[in-house]
Write an enzyme that holds these catalytic residues in place. Structure first.
Site, PDB file in Angstrom:
ATOM      1  CD  GLU A  90      -2.468   1.125   2.765  1.00  0.00           C
ATOM      2  OE1 GLU A  90      -3.100   0.093   3.020  1.00  0.00           O
ATOM      3  OE2 GLU A  90      -2.416   2.093   3.533  1.00  0.00           O
ATOM      4  CB  CYS A 103       2.957   7.512   3.177  1.00  0.00           C
ATOM      5  SG  CYS A 103       3.341   6.463   4.565  1.00  0.00           S
ATOM      6  CB  CYS A 110       6.337  -4.820   9.147  1.00  0.00           C
ATOM      7  SG  CYS A 110       7.591  -4.024  10.173  1.00  0.00           S
ATOM      8  CB  CYS A 114       4.196  -2.044  16.185  1.00  0.00           C
ATOM      9  SG  CYS A 114       5.911  -1.618  15.860  1.00  0.00           S
ATOM     10  CB  CYS A 117       1.251  -1.546  13.290  1.00  0.00           C
ATOM     11  SG  CYS A 117       1.622  -1.546  11.534  1.00  0.00           S
ATOM     12  CB  CYS A 334      -0.940   2.713   8.287  1.00  0.00           C
ATOM     13  SG  CYS A 334       0.516   2.193   7.414  1.00  0.00           S
TER      14      CYS A 334
HETATM   15  S1  SF4 Z   1       4.415   0.349  12.965  1.00  0.00           S
HETATM   16 FE1  SF4 Z   1       3.932  -1.419  11.656  1.00  0.00          FE
HETATM   17  S2  SF4 Z   1       5.094  -1.100   9.784  1.00  0.00           S
HETATM   18 FE2  SF4 Z   1       5.967   0.274  11.350  1.00  0.00          FE
HETATM   19  S3  SF4 Z   1       7.625  -0.918  12.288  1.00  0.00           S
HETATM   20 FE3  SF4 Z   1       5.815  -1.313  13.538  1.00  0.00          FE
HETATM   21  S4  SF4 Z   1       4.914  -3.190  12.652  1.00  0.00           S
HETATM   22 FE4  SF4 Z   1       6.356  -2.356  11.147  1.00  0.00          FE
END
Ligand code: SF4
Length: 346
Positions: A90, A103, A110, A114, A117, A334
């Protein structure tokens, strides 16, 4: 076939010399690729026929395909880039009155996990190649109204940029090249979850630079590690210590991003700790009110709590902005579009 959009000007020069051509052809090729933005070697009219034939034999000029495009009423465009292997990422284009910001994603999924996220729910699928990073920029430019271009790039899309270090550096060399897209490093922001060695290594780079943003989100080691597993290895104290030691230019600041989760990170005790933590650092805080999503366990903060948190920091002399939630009508968080598009998330 090697993708030419993955090559820096230096690499193209080396290839030209190796093949018996003059190295100055690299500047001409960059001009065709990134200023005229031609998509076929036959259109590179000031190159010799031999060189055009050799280029076509050696390199491909394929870019990610354009998937779903969602345009919000507030000027945000979210679009899916379809990669050659069918994977999807995306990219978000934010149009403001006088400039456009993109962006950019650096990975499919990833690994940083987190908790707030949506991209994290995909896990890391793979790194993006330089041409897939640069390709997002070229694709975004085709979505802009005529006469407009991109001014700012923020590496805050899917993925941890410093976890795909080599390809990040190569793509920055291409994006910042004066003969090409010519982005100013001051208008490029690299956002990291706080990979300390990566930050130091990036700061020591001599050919590329960018503004730094640290995704902080917790004001104690314990609080941060609960939200960001990466913090168990990259401890808060060490991270802040590393930030303190980065040599900054006179007007340069480090941005600390802080997601406001109702009842978790949005209290004034945390605000007080944040002020103490950043004391002495040339810092700017960017507060990010959480966007709720059914797959994530957190709640959005109340608007008055956001204001109180911001005011607390401002009153103590900390530069602090609140990120406006944009594109709500097209996708709330996101990574949602790609998560929806990705087979791994279904
Ligand atoms: S916020 Fe999401 S994309 Fe960014 S580092 Fe953490 S897990 Fe990865």
């Amino acid at each position: 076939m090697v993708n030419l959009y993955s090559k820096t000007e230096e690499q193209v020069k080396d290839w030209l010399v190796q093949e018996g051509f003059k190295p100055f052809g690299a500047a001409q090729i960059f001009n065709w690729l990134y200023v005229h933005q031609v998509r076929d070697f036959s259109e590179m009219l000031n190159l010799s026929k031999d060189l055009r034939a050799k280029l076509a034999e050696t390199f491909s000029l394929s870019l990610p395909g354009l998937g779903e495009v969602l345009r919000s009423e507030d000027g945000t465009t979210k679009f899916v880039c379809v990669l050659e292997d069918g994977k999807k990422i995306e990219t978000v284009l934010l149009s403001h009155e006088d400039h456009n910001t993109l962006c950019v994603s650096t990975q499919v999924g990833c690994a940083m996990a987190c908790k707030f996220c949506l991209t994290a729910t995909l896990g890391l699928i793979r790194n993006l190649e330089p041409h897939e990073i640069v390709g997002q920029v070229l694709l975004a430019e085709t979505l802009l109204p005529e006469g407009q271009s991109l001014r700012n790039l923020v590496f805050m899309g899917m993925g941890e940029p410093l976890h795909n270090y080599d390809n990040l550096i190569l793509s920055l060399k291409i994006l910042l090249n004066r003969r090409g897209l010519d982005f100013s490093w001051r208008r490029v922001t690299l956002s990291t979850s706080g990979l300390i060695e990566g930050i130091k290594r990036f700061w020591a780079e001599t050919e590329v630079s960018a503004m730094l943003a640290i995704s902080l989100n917790g004001v104690t080691q314990e609080a941060r590690a609960q939200l960001m597993p990466v913090a168990k290895k990259h401890q808060l104290e060490e991270l802040i210590g590393a930030c303190r030691e980065l040599p900054l230019e006179t007007r340069q600041r480090i941005t600390f991003e802080y997601v406001l989760l109702a009842g978790v990170t949005d209290d004034l005790v945390s605000a007080k700790r944040l002020v103490a933590l950043l004391n002495g650092i040339k810092a700017k805080v960017n507060l990010i009110p959480f966007n709720e999503h059914p797959d994530l366990p957190y709640k959005a903060p109340a608007p008055e709590q956001v204001r109180a948190f911001q005011q607390y920091l401002l009153d103590r002399g900390l530069l602090c902005t609140v990120r406006k939630s944009r594109g709500r009508d097209v996708s709330a968080a996101c990574g949602q579009l790609a998560a929806k598009a990705s087979p791994t998330a279904c």
